[in-house]
Design a protein around this motif. Sequence first.
Motif, PDB file in Angstrom:
ATOM      1  N   PRO A  64       0.836  -1.207   0.000  1.00 48.19           N
ATOM      2  CA  PRO A  64       0.000   0.000   0.000  1.00 48.19           C
ATOM      3  C   PRO A  64       0.870   1.257   0.000  1.00 48.19           C
ATOM      4  O   PRO A  64       1.843   1.343   0.749  1.00 48.19           O
ATOM      5  N   ASP A  65       0.513   2.184  -0.851  1.00 46.72           N
ATOM      6  CA  ASP A  65       1.251   3.440  -1.029  1.00 46.72           C
ATOM      7  C   ASP A  65       2.692   3.209  -1.475  1.00 46.72           C
ATOM      8  O   ASP A  65       3.549   4.073  -1.320  1.00 46.72           O
ATOM      9  N   GLY A  66       2.941   2.036  -2.030  1.00 46.38           N
ATOM     10  CA  GLY A  66       4.279   1.715  -2.527  1.00 46.38           C
ATOM     11  C   GLY A  66       4.373   1.997  -4.016  1.00 46.38           C
ATOM     12  O   GLY A  66       3.453   2.552  -4.615  1.00 46.38           O
ATOM     13  N   PRO A  67       5.481   1.605  -4.613  1.00 44.30           N
ATOM     14  CA  PRO A  67       5.657   1.849  -6.054  1.00 44.30           C
ATOM     15  C   PRO A  67       4.740   0.954  -6.879  1.00 44.30           C
ATOM     16  O   PRO A  67       4.244  -0.057  -6.393  1.00 44.30           O
ATOM     17  N   GLU A  68       4.541   1.341  -8.114  1.00 40.82           N
ATOM     18  CA  GLU A  68       3.773   0.527  -9.051  1.00 40.82           C
ATOM     19  C   GLU A  68       4.486  -0.813  -9.210  1.00 40.82           C
ATOM     20  O   GLU A  68       5.703  -0.869  -9.302  1.00 40.82           O
ATOM     21  N   VAL A  69       3.710  -1.898  -9.198  1.00 39.04           N
ATOM     22  CA  VAL A  69       4.271  -3.240  -9.345  1.00 39.04           C
ATOM     23  C   VAL A  69       4.111  -3.670 -10.799  1.00 39.04           C
ATOM     24  O   VAL A  69       3.011  -3.613 -11.352  1.00 39.04           O
ATOM     25  N   LYS A  70       5.205  -4.075 -11.418  1.00 38.99           N
ATOM     26  CA  LYS A  70       5.151  -4.563 -12.789  1.00 38.99           C
ATOM     27  C   LYS A  70       4.673  -6.017 -12.766  1.00 38.99           C
ATOM     28  O   LYS A  70       5.151  -6.820 -11.964  1.00 38.99           O
ATOM     29  N   ALA A  79       0.819  -3.606 -15.030  1.00 34.66           N
ATOM     30  CA  ALA A  79       1.276  -2.969 -13.795  1.00 34.66           C
ATOM     31  C   ALA A  79       0.092  -2.750 -12.860  1.00 34.66           C
ATOM     32  O   ALA A  79      -1.055  -2.714 -13.296  1.00 34.66           O
ATOM     33  N   MET A  80       0.393  -2.622 -11.575  1.00 30.64           N
ATOM     34  CA  MET A  80      -0.651  -2.410 -10.588  1.00 30.64           C
ATOM     35  C   MET A  80      -0.166  -1.500  -9.475  1.00 30.64           C
ATOM     36  O   MET A  80       1.009  -1.550  -9.120  1.00 30.64           O
ATOM     37  N   ARG A  81      -1.060  -0.690  -8.937  1.00 27.62           N
ATOM     38  CA  ARG A  81      -0.766   0.172  -7.789  1.00 27.62           C
ATOM     39  C   ARG A  81      -1.836  -0.045  -6.738  1.00 27.62           C
ATOM     40  O   ARG A  81      -2.986  -0.317  -7.061  1.00 27.62           O
ATOM     41  N   LEU A  82      -1.444   0.130  -5.480  1.00 25.26           N
ATOM     42  CA  LEU A  82      -2.378   0.040  -4.360  1.00 25.26           C
ATOM     43  C   LEU A  82      -2.127   1.257  -3.486  1.00 25.26           C
ATOM     44  O   LEU A  82      -1.000   1.466  -3.030  1.00 25.26           O
ATOM     45  N   VAL A  83      -3.154   2.072  -3.288  1.00 22.85           N
ATOM     46  CA  VAL A  83      -2.981   3.308  -2.521  1.00 22.85           C
ATOM     47  C   VAL A  83      -4.129   3.505  -1.538  1.00 22.85           C
ATOM     48  O   VAL A  83      -5.251   3.056  -1.779  1.00 22.85           O
TER      49      VAL A  83
END
Length: 139
Positions: A64-70, A79-83
Motif C-alpha cells: 500500500p502506497d508503494g511503487p507501481e508493481v510490474k 502494472a498495478m498500484r495500491l494506494v
Amino acid sequence: MTEDKLAPFLGTWILDTDASDFEQGEPPKSATLKIEDNFGMAVFTMNQVAADGEVTNDTFEAMPDGPEVKLGKSGLVDAMRLVFQGDRNLVSEARRGGLTIMKADRELSEDSRTLTVTQTVHLVDVSSFTNISVYRRAQ
C-alpha cells in the motif's frame, strides 16, 4: 504508519450478493475475500463460485502506497498500484501501457463491518462497467 492504516481492512469478508450490483456479468453465487498483512504487503485472496458453479481462486499482493508493481504473467494488465485514499478507502489500479483499465475502490464502513468494493473496468473503444460488491466481515 501504513500497517496501522491497513489493519481495519484485514480479515475475511463474505459477499452479500443481495446488496451487490453488477453491470457486467452475472453476480457470483458466493465469494469470499481475505486480506492479510505479510510484513507490510497487503495480500488479497479471492475465492468465488460463479452463477454456473465454476470456482475461481485468485491472489495478488501489493505494498500500500508503494511503487507501481510490474506484472508479467497476465496479458491483460502490465502494472498495478495500491494506494490509500483517506483512512477508509484502499484503491487498486490495474494498468496497461500507462492507462488504468481497472480500478477497485475498497471502502470500509464507519463501523468496519462492511467493505464495499466498487470495481470499474474501462474497455478500450467501448465503455466502462461498474460492479459493486458488498462484503460483510466474517465472525
